[in-house]
Design an enzyme around this catalytic site. Sequence first.
Site, PDB file in Angstrom:
ATOM      1  N   SER A  35     -35.641 -19.166 -54.637  1.00 40.93           N
ATOM      2  CA  SER A  35     -35.943 -18.005 -55.489  1.00 40.93           C
ATOM      3  C   SER A  35     -35.783 -16.704 -54.707  1.00 40.93           C
ATOM      4  O   SER A  35     -35.746 -16.689 -53.476  1.00 40.93           O
ATOM      5  CB  SER A  35     -37.362 -18.103 -56.053  1.00 40.93           C
ATOM      6  OG  SER A  35     -38.302 -18.180 -55.012  1.00 40.93           O
ATOM      7  N   ASP A  36     -35.701 -15.633 -55.474  1.00 39.60           N
ATOM      8  CA  ASP A  36     -35.616 -14.314 -54.867  1.00 39.60           C
ATOM      9  C   ASP A  36     -36.266 -13.298 -55.808  1.00 39.60           C
ATOM     10  O   ASP A  36     -36.108 -13.386 -57.025  1.00 39.60           O
ATOM     11  CB  ASP A  36     -34.166 -13.914 -54.605  1.00 39.60           C
ATOM     12  CG  ASP A  36     -34.092 -12.697 -53.683  1.00 39.60           C
ATOM     13  OD1 ASP A  36     -34.239 -12.881 -52.458  1.00 39.60           O
ATOM     14  OD2 ASP A  36     -33.930 -11.569 -54.184  1.00 39.60           O
TER      15      ASP A  36
END
Length: 199
Positions: free
Chosen positions: A80-81
């Site tokens: 994720s980011d």
Amino acid sequence: MTKNPLAKKLRNYKLILASGSPRRKKFFEDLGLDFEIRIKSVEEVYPNNLKGEEIAAYLAELKASVFKDDLKSNEIVITSDTVVWYNNESLAKASDKNEAIKMLLKLSGEWHDVITSVCFTTTTKQETVSAITKVKLSDLSLEEINYYIETFKPYDKAGAYGIQEWIGLIGIEEIKGLYTNVVGLPTQLVYKTLMNMVD
């Protein structure tokens, strides 16, 4: 004893959380899921023409790309980011105190978007989902900003702040969207995607 519906569904799978974030780790624990943390470094560079959600999705998928060659058939890697998007600009992690001060002065008294993209990768498929939460910060004084940065050192957080910390208690006027997304993981979306991903 009744089992967690998602944990039950994932009993034949192994979840890999590819993140060193203590907040994401805690969310997975709170979701009642068995998982392993496996981290591989990748240079987080993205094309200049990308904006907002495109940046977060690109980076989440980039982080997944380094796992593809050694995933087992029963493994799901989750990358994720999180991006803070304000005034057509991405506010990433601050490299030092001065940069953190500049970011928080920009966000002071303003609305901004917190965007988290989560990428789910197996040997046969990949799915990326994104959540956007709108956040309004109150007007912050330089004294408040200095105190927050010196005390909490938020250099590992996009936009140089953590909503779950002191600044969130005193400075968040309003949010529209998922609160957990601003902390770093849209848990409701993660739960829903995993439920739909496996048979």
